[in-house]
Motif scaffolding. Structure first.
Motif, mmCIF file in Angstrom:
data_model
loop_
_atom_site.group_PDB
_atom_site.id
_atom_site.type_symbol
_atom_site.label_atom_id
_atom_site.label_comp_id
_atom_site.label_asym_id
_atom_site.label_seq_id
_atom_site.Cartn_x
_atom_site.Cartn_y
_atom_site.Cartn_z
ATOM 1 N N PRO A 183 47.047 27.699 35.057
ATOM 2 C CA PRO A 183 46.333 27.567 33.775
ATOM 3 C C PRO A 183 45.861 28.926 33.281
ATOM 4 N N ARG A 184 45.742 29.059 31.982
ATOM 5 C CA ARG A 184 45.305 30.319 31.390
ATOM 6 C C ARG A 184 43.797 30.490 31.585
ATOM 7 N N ARG A 185 43.421 31.616 32.228
ATOM 8 C CA ARG A 185 42.014 31.924 32.438
ATOM 9 C C ARG A 185 41.835 33.426 32.344
ATOM 10 N N ARG A 186 40.590 33.857 32.197
ATOM 11 C CA ARG A 186 40.264 35.276 32.259
ATOM 12 C C ARG A 186 39.264 35.482 33.389
ATOM 13 N N TYR A 187 39.521 36.472 34.239
ATOM 14 C CA TYR A 187 38.637 36.783 35.348
ATOM 15 C C TYR A 187 38.331 38.270 35.322
ATOM 16 N N HIS A 188 37.310 38.655 36.087
ATOM 17 C CA HIS A 188 37.037 40.078 36.267
ATOM 18 C C HIS A 188 38.199 40.738 36.992
ATOM 19 N N ASP A 189 38.425 41.985 36.709
ATOM 20 C CA ASP A 189 39.568 42.709 37.240
ATOM 21 C C ASP A 189 39.219 43.392 38.550
ATOM 22 N N ASP A 229 53.512 33.929 33.202
ATOM 23 C CA ASP A 229 52.324 33.902 32.357
ATOM 24 C C ASP A 229 51.468 35.133 32.643
ATOM 25 N N PRO A 230 51.146 35.958 31.648
ATOM 26 C CA PRO A 230 50.301 37.135 31.890
ATOM 27 C C PRO A 230 48.894 36.799 32.342
ATOM 28 N N ASN A 231 48.503 35.546 32.215
ATOM 29 C CA ASN A 231 47.207 35.131 32.744
ATOM 30 C C ASN A 231 47.294 34.715 34.208
ATOM 31 N N SER A 232 48.503 34.797 34.784
ATOM 32 C CA SER A 232 48.693 34.479 36.195
ATOM 33 C C SER A 232 49.100 35.688 37.014
ATOM 34 N N VAL A 233 49.750 36.651 36.353
ATOM 35 C CA VAL A 233 50.238 37.832 37.047
ATOM 36 C C VAL A 233 50.155 39.004 36.079
ATOM 37 N N TYR A 234 49.860 40.203 36.596
ATOM 38 C CA TYR A 234 49.735 41.363 35.728
ATOM 39 C C TYR A 234 51.074 41.724 35.094
#
Length: 272
Positions: A30-36, A242-247
């Motif tokens: 799923p698309r999410r945003r987390y701290h890097d 998905d760029p929200n799963s892998v860089y």
């Protein structure tokens, strides 16, 4: 090692179940945003460089290294798991890539690209548990003895991990510096978080997407970073991942945390 095998089987089972919806080879998670984990290491929430190997350059933060590059790499076998912070490395690759007992996996600290910090060999289907030093910030990669030649070996899939002083760990999977096969990073804090990918995007990649590893001479998908990045590779990978799963992009940070500082990192069939 028996405990490591048990956890390996458990983690692989959980991962397989979580990925059972990934048959379309499109969105992995799923698309999410987390701290890097690579760039800010939970230091006041300030983002830093978009390049993986310069995570230590975040404003106000100096990386405390575990290992001096003048020292030889440290070989490790599976350590006792007392429930504390650490990482299980699971070898999901059935091929023995030149190593007598399996595939070689190496830890590199950020900005220490010439000499690995730790290394081990894991048989197919097996796992080891290791706790790097508490200040570790860096990556785990596939490799072989050519990684000890004193040159940079950046090309390939990076499983990136770091630990903060409060015990929280951060993890992601990066293809910015290349792609030599799928990797899943899974938090073991009971929240069931994953990042990475498990599908094969190498087999049918176009001719212009490939690059040759400096040590083994093997071919894998090229780097896609802005400095000399391969646009053919980027276009190919973004069709399936998905760029929200892998860089895949500098401005999207697909990172997860592990509240207890524990991860499982599964390397699937790949190229060394």
């Amino acid at each position: 090692m028996r405990l490591a095998k048990s956890v390996a089987i458990l983690c692989l089972t959980i991962t397989a179940a979580a990925l059972s919806l990934d048959n379309s080879a499109t969105t992995v998670f799923p698309r999410r945003r987390y701290h890097d984990a690579r760039h800010q290491h939970r230091l006041g929430g300030e983002p830093g460089s978009v390049r993986s190997q310069v995570v230590g350059n975040v404003t106000g933060h100096t990386q405390i290294y575990c290992h001096n590059e003048t020292q030889p790499p440290i070989y490790f076998t599976s350590q006792p798991d007392n429930g504390g912070p650490g990482v299980y490395i699971l070898n999901g690759d059935p091929v023995r890539h030149g190593a007598v007992n399996g595939t070689m996996y190496l830890f590199y600290e950020n900005d220490h690209d010439f000499v690995p910090y730790l290394w081990t060999v894991i048989p197919p289907g097996d796992a080891v548990f290791v706790m790097p030093c508490p200040t570790f910030e860096g990556r785990i990669v596939r490799g072989d003895v050519s990684n000890f030649d004193g040159r940079k070996h950046l090309l390939g899939t990076w499983a990136e991990l770091s630990w903060s002083p409060n015990g929280t760990a951060w993890g992601d999977v990066s293809l910015l510096e290349g792609n030599d096969g799928p990797v899943i990073v899974q938090a073991l804090d009971g929240v069931n978080k994953y990042k990475g990918f498990s599908i094969d995007v190498l087999s049918n990649a176009p001719a212009g997407a490939w690059a040759q590893k400096p040590g083994t001479g093997s071919w894998c998908l090229d780097k896609i970073t802005s400095e000399g990045g391969n646009s053919v590779t980027r276009a190919w990978e973004t069709q399936y991942l998905d760029p929200n799963s892998v860089y895949l992009e500098d401005n999207v940070n697909p990172v997860i945390s592990s509240n207890n500082g524990r991860f499982a990192v599964t390397f699937y069939a790949g190229i060394v």
